[in-house]
Design a protein around this motif. Sequence first.
Motif, PDB file in Angstrom:
ATOM      1  N   ILE A 166     -23.050  17.601  31.745  1.00  0.00           N
ATOM      2  CA  ILE A 166     -22.099  18.533  32.764  1.00  0.00           C
ATOM      3  C   ILE A 166     -20.946  17.921  33.112  1.00  0.00           C
ATOM      4  O   ILE A 166     -20.824  16.736  32.908  1.00  0.00           O
ATOM      5  N   GLU A 167     -19.979  18.545  33.684  1.00  0.00           N
ATOM      6  CA  GLU A 167     -18.807  18.028  34.135  1.00  0.00           C
ATOM      7  C   GLU A 167     -18.485  18.391  35.897  1.00  0.00           C
ATOM      8  O   GLU A 167     -18.842  19.288  36.204  1.00  0.00           O
TER       9      GLU A 167
ATOM     10  N   ARG B 104     -11.537  14.906  36.331  1.00  0.00           N
ATOM     11  CA  ARG B 104     -13.043  15.265  35.741  1.00  0.00           C
ATOM     12  C   ARG B 104     -13.794  13.990  35.194  1.00  0.00           C
ATOM     13  O   ARG B 104     -13.368  13.324  34.793  1.00  0.00           O
ATOM     14  N   HIS B 105     -14.934  14.453  35.301  1.00  0.00           N
ATOM     15  CA  HIS B 105     -15.846  13.235  34.973  1.00  0.00           C
ATOM     16  C   HIS B 105     -17.074  14.182  34.253  1.00  0.00           C
ATOM     17  O   HIS B 105     -17.668  14.766  34.765  1.00  0.00           O
ATOM     18  N   ARG B 106     -17.211  13.664  32.905  1.00  0.00           N
ATOM     19  CA  ARG B 106     -18.523  14.224  32.370  1.00  0.00           C
ATOM     20  C   ARG B 106     -19.614  13.301  32.326  1.00  0.00           C
ATOM     21  O   ARG B 106     -19.513  11.945  32.263  1.00  0.00           O
TER      22      ARG B 106
ATOM     23  N   HIS C  95     -15.024  26.331  29.525  1.00  0.00           N
ATOM     24  CA  HIS C  95     -15.646  25.198  28.908  1.00  0.00           C
ATOM     25  C   HIS C  95     -16.850  25.172  28.470  1.00  0.00           C
ATOM     26  O   HIS C  95     -17.525  25.960  28.709  1.00  0.00           O
ATOM     27  N   ASP C  96     -17.344  24.275  27.434  1.00  0.00           N
ATOM     28  CA  ASP C  96     -18.390  24.269  26.738  1.00  0.00           C
ATOM     29  C   ASP C  96     -19.683  23.818  27.421  1.00  0.00           C
ATOM     30  O   ASP C  96     -20.640  23.651  26.899  1.00  0.00           O
ATOM     31  N   GLU C  97     -19.410  23.165  28.527  1.00  0.00           N
ATOM     32  CA  GLU C  97     -20.728  23.010  29.469  1.00  0.00           C
ATOM     33  C   GLU C  97     -20.489  23.291  30.825  1.00  0.00           C
ATOM     34  O   GLU C  97     -19.165  23.403  31.142  1.00  0.00           O
ATOM     35  N   LEU C  98     -21.306  23.213  31.706  1.00  0.00           N
ATOM     36  CA  LEU C  98     -21.240  23.731  33.062  1.00  0.00           C
ATOM     37  C   LEU C  98     -20.323  22.563  33.714  1.00  0.00           C
ATOM     38  O   LEU C  98     -20.268  21.365  33.593  1.00  0.00           O
ATOM     39  N   VAL C  99     -19.432  23.321  34.708  1.00  0.00           N
ATOM     40  CA  VAL C  99     -18.654  22.405  35.578  1.00  0.00           C
ATOM     41  C   VAL C  99     -19.144  22.524  36.896  1.00  0.00           C
ATOM     42  O   VAL C  99     -19.071  23.715  37.780  1.00  0.00           O
ATOM     43  N   TYR C 100     -19.202  21.521  37.712  1.00  0.00           N
ATOM     44  CA  TYR C 100     -19.596  21.530  39.008  1.00  0.00           C
ATOM     45  C   TYR C 100     -18.200  21.153  39.812  1.00  0.00           C
ATOM     46  O   TYR C 100     -18.046  19.898  39.544  1.00  0.00           O
TER      47      TYR C 100
ATOM     48  N   GLU D 136     -24.930   7.459  38.113  1.00  0.00           N
ATOM     49  CA  GLU D 136     -25.030   8.342  37.036  1.00  0.00           C
ATOM     50  C   GLU D 136     -26.394   8.711  36.529  1.00  0.00           C
ATOM     51  O   GLU D 136     -26.733  10.019  36.011  1.00  0.00           O
ATOM     52  N   THR D 137     -26.957   7.612  36.114  1.00  0.00           N
ATOM     53  CA  THR D 137     -28.275   7.996  35.292  1.00  0.00           C
ATOM     54  C   THR D 137     -29.321   8.342  36.306  1.00  0.00           C
ATOM     55  O   THR D 137     -30.267   9.478  36.000  1.00  0.00           O
ATOM     56  N   ASP D 138     -29.224   8.290  37.513  1.00  0.00           N
ATOM     57  CA  ASP D 138     -30.326   8.954  38.573  1.00  0.00           C
ATOM     58  C   ASP D 138     -29.945  10.313  38.541  1.00  0.00           C
ATOM     59  O   ASP D 138     -30.933  11.376  38.559  1.00  0.00           O
TER      60      ASP D 138
END
Length: 408
Positions: free
Chosen positions: A75-76, A83-85, A196-201, A395-397
């Motif tokens: 997700i982004e 922007r951070h993926r 965008h090709d992925e969800l953006v929050y 980020e892993t969490d």
Amino acid sequence: MRTTVGIIGAGPAGLLLARLLHNAGIDSVVLESRDRAYVEHRQRAGILEQGTVDVLRAAGAGERMDREGLRHDGIELRFARTRHRVDFPALTGGRSVMVYAQTEICKDLIALRLEEGGPLLFGAEALAVEGAEGDRPRVPFRYGGREDVLECDYVVGCDGFWGVARKAVPAALSRVFERTYPFAWLGVLADVPPSHDELVYARHDRGFALLSMRPPVTRRHPSEEVAALPIKSFVSRLYLQVPAGTDAQEWGDAEIWDELARRFETADDWTLSRGPITQKSVTPMRSFVHEPMRHGRLFLAGDAAHIVPPTGAKGLNLAVGDVVTFARALTHERRTGSAELLDAYSATCLRRIWQAERFSYDMTAMLHRAPDATGFDDRLQLARLRRIASGRAAETDLAEAYTGFSLD
């Protein structure tokens, strides 16, 4: 009418449970108050965790999902025009999510049930659950203009927040935990390819926004000359944070697109694609958990027992976890004679549910702006987002929680 498991509700939870029981050689009857068209066309959740995808495949209900669903590997996050993926497989050992609408899951499971399974009664309104404390619970129901009774060994209430199943748990034994939010989501469907090709929050000072999508639908070309050629129709699903109680019709189409463009704005050359809006709706935001999830031989599953704000994409996936837990427990009891797993049903489900409630609340608090938010609150939100963008542990969490808590 007599069966082993009476299932109230033919949403994805009830239908999947019926499929799992059928595969285990356990008979069931599904009662659904609405008609088939309603169940197959009601727009709801569309993000499937890795565990949900695996369960559908193992149940023999994943063929069309694998063919038409959209696998997403991240997700982004957007905030302060940056922007951070978040890369799911890299952070979780290969896990991902699937974009595949609840309506499509229902269609697949209904087709399997009617072809291979037992009774599925649409337009059958469950009136109550009686005798849950005994060995033979009963579900009086109205069907085809007359009343009948379904006698069962077990009843599973998959009938949603407003259904009759939870009402059968005595008030003296019930504990309710809930939170209501002072904002809602204005959701729209638009006939336009996703931007965008992925969800953006997106977190913005004006409020939250989400860019999502539905898998493309194959339709016939409207021109007679090329009518034999199918065309792909792309659909975008987008959301705006709005005040609680908002009427969707108060928002004009141009106003919606302009507001989405503001909240998704970035410092680079990304632009929002616009198109015809075909549907508008407002989704209220709440957190709710009912404990316990079992009373005698009555078991609650899905929205009958818990609700999460949609920010974490957990509602449908939690319902899947519930029915998988019940099906495994009943299969274990039939194989070994031990009711140990059935007795542990509520506690087993609630461990997973509370982790999902925690994650959904954290995502909601991090991305939405409360009406009484101060500058201090704004800085805390940005600090949390920057921590995720710059710290692998945070980020892993997020990635582990988003792709799903273990069904085991």
